[in-house]
Design a protein around this motif. Structure first.
Motif, mmCIF file in Angstrom:
data_model
loop_
_atom_site.group_PDB
_atom_site.id
_atom_site.type_symbol
_atom_site.label_atom_id
_atom_site.label_comp_id
_atom_site.label_asym_id
_atom_site.label_seq_id
_atom_site.Cartn_x
_atom_site.Cartn_y
_atom_site.Cartn_z
ATOM 1 N N HIS A 132 -13.093 2.937 -38.237
ATOM 2 C CA HIS A 132 -13.075 1.546 -38.441
ATOM 3 C C HIS A 132 -12.054 1.319 -39.207
ATOM 4 N N GLY A 133 -11.213 2.292 -39.688
ATOM 5 C CA GLY A 133 -10.204 1.872 -40.933
ATOM 6 C C GLY A 133 -10.569 2.105 -42.053
ATOM 7 N N TRP A 134 -9.843 2.753 -42.678
ATOM 8 C CA TRP A 134 -9.986 3.062 -44.226
ATOM 9 C C TRP A 134 -10.010 1.698 -45.245
ATOM 10 N N THR A 135 -9.088 0.878 -44.956
ATOM 11 C CA THR A 135 -9.332 -0.434 -45.306
ATOM 12 C C THR A 135 -10.002 -1.443 -45.135
ATOM 13 N N TRP A 189 -21.020 7.534 -45.889
ATOM 14 C CA TRP A 189 -21.028 6.554 -44.673
ATOM 15 C C TRP A 189 -19.645 6.178 -44.633
ATOM 16 N N GLY A 190 -19.011 5.851 -45.919
ATOM 17 C CA GLY A 190 -17.675 5.583 -45.958
ATOM 18 C C GLY A 190 -16.732 6.472 -45.364
ATOM 19 N N PHE A 206 -13.523 -3.819 -44.723
ATOM 20 C CA PHE A 206 -14.524 -4.197 -45.482
ATOM 21 C C PHE A 206 -15.878 -3.045 -45.532
ATOM 22 N N GLU A 207 -16.236 -2.587 -44.217
ATOM 23 C CA GLU A 207 -17.284 -1.799 -44.100
ATOM 24 C C GLU A 207 -16.966 -0.413 -44.822
ATOM 25 N N VAL A 208 -15.896 -0.100 -44.713
ATOM 26 C CA VAL A 208 -15.628 1.298 -45.546
ATOM 27 C C VAL A 208 -15.489 1.182 -46.950
ATOM 28 N N LEU A 209 -14.565 0.297 -47.374
ATOM 29 C CA LEU A 209 -14.538 -0.060 -48.728
ATOM 30 C C LEU A 209 -15.620 -0.284 -49.373
ATOM 31 N N GLY A 210 -16.327 -1.215 -48.492
ATOM 32 C CA GLY A 210 -17.664 -1.689 -49.362
ATOM 33 C C GLY A 210 -18.472 -0.513 -49.590
ATOM 34 N N SER A 211 -18.687 0.221 -48.589
ATOM 35 C CA SER A 211 -19.551 1.097 -48.692
ATOM 36 C C SER A 211 -19.457 2.267 -49.751
ATOM 37 N N VAL A 212 -18.141 2.832 -49.890
ATOM 38 C CA VAL A 212 -17.898 3.715 -50.780
ATOM 39 C C VAL A 212 -17.968 2.970 -52.423
ATOM 40 N N ALA A 213 -17.650 1.868 -52.344
ATOM 41 C CA ALA A 213 -17.701 0.894 -53.590
ATOM 42 C C ALA A 213 -19.064 0.919 -54.198
#
Length: 471
Positions: free
Chosen positions: A223-226, A215-216, A228-235
């Motif tokens: 939505h940008g690699w930094t 998803w990230g 919240f959605e992307v970083l939160g999803s990958v984390a």
């Protein structure tokens, strides 16, 4: 020389029905590729939504395959196979009726669940029906037919999309299911395997971890690699992945036995298969669109234009199988992945200056020959990397890793595409395609590097059993 026994009528029914089921679900891995441009135009799908029409299928297919095999062993392979194909058929009808990209993606995920049940149980049904004397012949026929289905996916999808409509890519599965399911229940005797506990927690954790990471990767370009959605999803995906590893070490009957991952050749072969499929499916995802957007080809012509790549399997694979028996799998897997990487990097270099179809043919033949060498040798290597009693689970893990490679390849290459191009114009698409294809070439070379870890010759049974027994 002992004459191979003739297959009985019942055995032929098993082989035919299992092969048809496997071919249909294998076809759907790539059959949607040639329809992506049409789906994008009709449903207004974004790049990330197009990714999910492919990845939703491959993700559920991958994660549930090993658990589905265990369920079939416990509840009966014939009954479970029929139930899986019934689910696949219903999901296909929902795909065909989908009026929004969201519904299409959800139905594709459901299709993947059915495919995850059908594929390992089809293999199990053939193995149970044929004795050792002609099991090799039967599995060879089964494998060849499934391979043909995978490679013909873009061509079949293009023909249906152009001749009828993209919805018929999915409608054609429905009559097959209506005929196949009652025949399976009537013609195939029930069989069971060694009863294993279903690792439901492991399957859920694996699915959640992979969903978070993928998803990230899919949402990052938009939505940008930094964000919240992307970083939160990958984390979250990585944390759940850690929980999955901990669980697999503690549960008595894990979905992925940790002891297998102490075998160097097993790990190396799975990594090679992962990167092989990542580059293959990722590039097919974009090449079929490139033909339609940049060269203005119709869906059928686009499917025909990539035949020089996919058709090499029929020429190279038989030769690769015989060569692997003589020199071992390691050099073939390394060479094959290097050839695929080399071919794709040439395509990327040519695309940077305006790629014509005449320029495409030679490098994709090189890439296709590499895929055929590596794929054939890796399938042989995975069997030799585990003890005889673990061949089933080992093959299941390898199949899962290949499917996951497809998911990762589409996601990573789409990120490279989105960072350098888009769908606004043919030139913008070509710019993105150049970077996506180069990324595929790098993924192939990473696979060649991973394949260096394969044993120089097949591990003997005794040595491998000792390694497993060290758990």
């Amino acid at each position: 020389m002992t004459k191979q026994p003739r297959a009985t009528t019942q055995q032929r029914w098993v082989l035919a029905l299992a092969s048809v089921g496997s071919m249909v679900v294998a076809l759907d891995t790539l059959v949607v590729a040639s329809a992506l441009t049409t789906i994008q135009a009709e449903l207004g799908a974004s790049l990330s939504e197009l990714e999910w029409t492919v990845n939703a299928y491959n993700l559920t297919f991958a994660v549930l395959m090993v658990s589905a095999a265990a369920a079939g062993d416990r509840w009966g392979r014939t009954r479970t196979f029929a139930a899986g194909f019934a689910l696949f058929t219903v999901a296909s009808a929902i795909c065909a009726l989908a009026s929004s990209v969201g519904l299409l993606i959800a139905a594709r995920a459901l299709q993947g669940v059915g495919a995850a049940v059908v594929t390992p149980l089809a293999i199990g049904l053939v193995g149970a029906a044929f004795p050792t004397a002609n099991r090799g012949w039967a599995t060879g026929v089964f494998g060849a037919l499934t391979g043909v289905a995978v490679l013909s996916g873009p061509l079949v999808g293009g023909a249906i999309t152009q001749g009828l409509d993209w919805h018929w890519v999915f409608w054609v599965n429905v009559p097959v299911g209506l005929v196949l399911i009652p025949l399976v229940l009537r013609k195939i005797p029930e069989s069971r395997g060694a009863t294993r506990r279903l690792d439901v927690v492991g399957a859920v954790l694996a699915a959640a971890a992979l969903l978070g990471v993928v998803w990230g990767l899919v949402r990052g370009p938009e939505h940008g690699w930094t964000s919240f959605e992307v970083l939160g999803s990958v984390a979250a995906g990585l944390l759940i992945g850690v929980a999955f590893v901990v669980w697999e070490h503690r549960t008595p009957e894990p979905m992925l036995p940790p002891a297998l991952f102490r075998l160097r050749s097993f790990v190396a072969t799975n990594l090679a298969g992962f990167f092989l499929t990542a580059a293959l499916l990722g590039n097919l995802f974009f090449l079929t669109q490139f033909a339609q957007i940049v060269w203005q080809a119709g869906p059928l012509r686009a499917g025909l234009q990539i035949l020089p790549w996919t058709a090499t399997l029929f020429i190279v694979a038989p030769f690769a199988g015989r060569l692997a028996d003589k020199i071992g799998e390691r050099p073939l897997v390394i060479t094959g992945l290097a050839l695929q990487g080399f071919g794709l990097l040439i395509v990327a270099a040519l695309a940077a200056n305006g790629l014509t179809y005449g320029e495409l043919v030679a490098p994709v033949i090189v890439a296709g020959a590499g895929v055929s060498l590596a794929m054939t040798a890796a399938q042989s290597a995975i069997v030799g990397s585990v003890p005889p009693e673990a061949v089933g689970i080992g093959s299941g893990v390898y199949g899962m890793m290949r499917q996951l490679g497809g998911v990762a390849g589409v996601a990573v290459m789409a990120a490279a595409f989105a960072g350098n191009g888009g769908y606004t114009s043919p030139q913008e698409f070509s710019d993105g395609f150049t970077w996506a294809t180069a990324t595929g070439g790098v993924l192939s070379l990473l696979g060649a590097l991973a394949a260096v870890g394969l044993a120089r010759r097949r591990l003997g049974r005794r040595a491998t059993v000792v390694a497993i027994g060290a758990e």
